[in-house]
Design a protein around this motif. Structure first.
Motif, PDB file in Angstrom:
ATOM      1  N   SER A 197      -6.349   3.761  -0.890  1.00 47.69           N
ATOM      2  CA  SER A 197      -6.054   3.077  -2.153  1.00 47.69           C
ATOM      3  C   SER A 197      -4.702   3.503  -2.713  1.00 47.69           C
ATOM      4  O   SER A 197      -3.908   2.668  -3.174  1.00 47.69           O
ATOM      5  CB  SER A 197      -7.153   3.368  -3.173  1.00 47.69           C
ATOM      6  N   TYR A 198      -4.429   4.799  -2.661  1.00 47.92           N
ATOM      7  CA  TYR A 198      -3.145   5.282  -3.167  1.00 47.92           C
ATOM      8  C   TYR A 198      -1.982   4.777  -2.306  1.00 47.92           C
ATOM      9  O   TYR A 198      -0.911   4.443  -2.822  1.00 47.92           O
ATOM     10  CB  TYR A 198      -3.139   6.810  -3.228  1.00 47.92           C
ATOM     11  N   VAL A 199      -2.174   4.735  -0.986  1.00 49.92           N
ATOM     12  CA  VAL A 199      -1.116   4.231  -0.093  1.00 49.92           C
ATOM     13  C   VAL A 199      -0.809   2.778  -0.419  1.00 49.92           C
ATOM     14  O   VAL A 199       0.350   2.371  -0.530  1.00 49.92           O
ATOM     15  CB  VAL A 199      -1.531   4.400   1.379  1.00 49.92           C
ATOM     16  N   PHE A 200      -1.849   1.966  -0.573  1.00 50.98           N
ATOM     17  CA  PHE A 200      -1.647   0.560  -0.926  1.00 50.98           C
ATOM     18  C   PHE A 200      -0.878   0.436  -2.240  1.00 50.98           C
ATOM     19  O   PHE A 200       0.046  -0.372  -2.367  1.00 50.98           O
ATOM     20  CB  PHE A 200      -3.005  -0.146  -1.049  1.00 50.98           C
ATOM     21  N   ASP A 201      -1.278   1.233  -3.210  1.00 47.33           N
ATOM     22  CA  ASP A 201      -0.666   1.146  -4.529  1.00 47.33           C
ATOM     23  C   ASP A 201       0.820   1.493  -4.486  1.00 47.33           C
ATOM     24  O   ASP A 201       1.658   0.780  -5.062  1.00 47.33           O
ATOM     25  CB  ASP A 201      -1.393   2.088  -5.494  1.00 47.33           C
ATOM     26  N   VAL A 202       1.169   2.569  -3.786  1.00 46.51           N
ATOM     27  CA  VAL A 202       2.562   3.009  -3.746  1.00 46.51           C
ATOM     28  C   VAL A 202       3.423   2.046  -2.926  1.00 46.51           C
ATOM     29  O   VAL A 202       4.521   1.663  -3.344  1.00 46.51           O
ATOM     30  CB  VAL A 202       2.657   4.436  -3.170  1.00 46.51           C
ATOM     31  N   VAL A 203       2.931   1.653  -1.756  1.00 40.46           N
ATOM     32  CA  VAL A 203       3.713   0.774  -0.884  1.00 40.46           C
ATOM     33  C   VAL A 203       3.971  -0.565  -1.573  1.00 40.46           C
ATOM     34  O   VAL A 203       5.088  -1.104  -1.541  1.00 40.46           O
ATOM     35  CB  VAL A 203       3.011   0.574   0.465  1.00 40.46           C
TER      36      VAL A 203
END
Length: 311
Positions: A111-117
């Protein structure tokens, strides 16, 4: 021994064996007593109270990797898929937090990877995404570290391992690259042709210069030879005009002889009649005599003019 003792013995052995359990290297075991956290056990042979204590779970302390594929859009409206590899591990001192605070760490990290990218890539053009992929990885690592540290996870490194634009976009990029390379190749070929032309022109100019120098040297030698021939003829009583005419006629016949030696020659010398040599000699003698008379007349007229001026 009574037959009823056998089950008791077997149960006793099983209970005794359940006192011990083994924890593998780089692994942490969480022990609960009556459903409540009791202790954390690390690698080696460990003890627990049978029935009372139980192993609630185990966590690996090794570095693990999670690959996340994110599809997003760039600033120039190109859809692209990024593969982000996250390397993480459970902090040895925070095994309790990692086990009890977070049920699904993979989902949380994803979830964090999706949000940052999806926050970073739309700020960049497609070409910049390839160039600044390390900046994207650093942004993901910073965000994950701040979030996952509280859950007992340490983010070791994040890597953008693949950037995959839409197939049509890749085909267009390949065409642009091919066209650019063809343009560069054409420029190099043009430069090479220009160099060849310049060098060829220089070579031709040098050849002409040397050829002209050779012709000049040849004529100089011919003139020197003619001068010597005239001097020889003058010594036997032939004046300069007759000597020059004789030399020209001699060269005329030498030329005829040279042409006659070539069996396949298509060269024709005009005039080539038998009396041509005699006519040429007479014409040249007459021309020289006329030129001398004109020269003497001009010289006399000049002297008369100077005498009048002096008087």
């Amino acid at each position: 021994m009574s037959i009823y003792m056998y089950p008791v013995i077997v149960i006793g052995i099983l209970v005794f064996l359940s006192l011990f359990f083994i924890v593998k290297q780089q692994t942490a075991a969480i022990v609960e007593r009556f459903g409540r956290f009791q202790s954390i056990r690390h690698s080696g042979l460990q003890l627990k109270i049978p029935i009372v204590d139980r192993i609630a779970g185990k966590l690996s302390l090794k570095i693990q990797q999670l690959d996340v594929i994110v599809e997003t859009k760039t600033l120039d409206d190109v859809f692209v898929k990024l593969k982000v590899s996250v390397q993480y591990k459970v902090i040895r001192e925070k095994v309790y937090d990692a086990f009890y605070k977070l049920d699904y760490p993979h989902d949380q990290i994803t979830s964090y990877v999706f949000d940052v990218v999806r926050a970073e890539v739309p700020k960049m053009r497609l070409d910049d995404v390839f160039v600044k992929k390390d900046d994207i990885a650093i942004a993901v690592k910073t965000e994950l570290n701040d979030a996952m540290m509280d859950y007992g996870y340490d983010i070791i490194k994040t890597l953008v391992t693949d950037i995959d634009p839409d197939a049509q976009v890749k085909a267009a990029m390949n065409r642009i690259n091919a066209a650019d390379r063809e343009k560069t190749a054409a420029q190099y070929e043009g430069d090479a042709q220009r160099i060849l032309i310049v060098e060829k022109a220089k070579a031709e100019a040098e050849s002409k210069r040397l050829q002209g120098q050779g012709i000049a040297d040849q004529r100089r030698e011919i003139a020197r030879g003619l001068e010597e021939s005239v001097e020889v003829l003058n010594k036997v009583g032939i004046n300069s005009q007759e000597a020059s005419a004789l030399i020209v006629v001699t060269q005329h016949y030498d030329t005829l002889q040279s042409i006659g030696e070539e069996t396949n020659s298509n060269l024709i010398l005009l005039p080539n009649s038998p009396q041509a040599g005699s006519n040429m000699l007479n014409d040249m003698v007459a021309s020289f005599a006329a030129s001398n008379q004109i020269g003497e007349a001009m010289k006399k007229a000049k002297e008369d003019k100077e005498n009048k001026e002096n008087q």
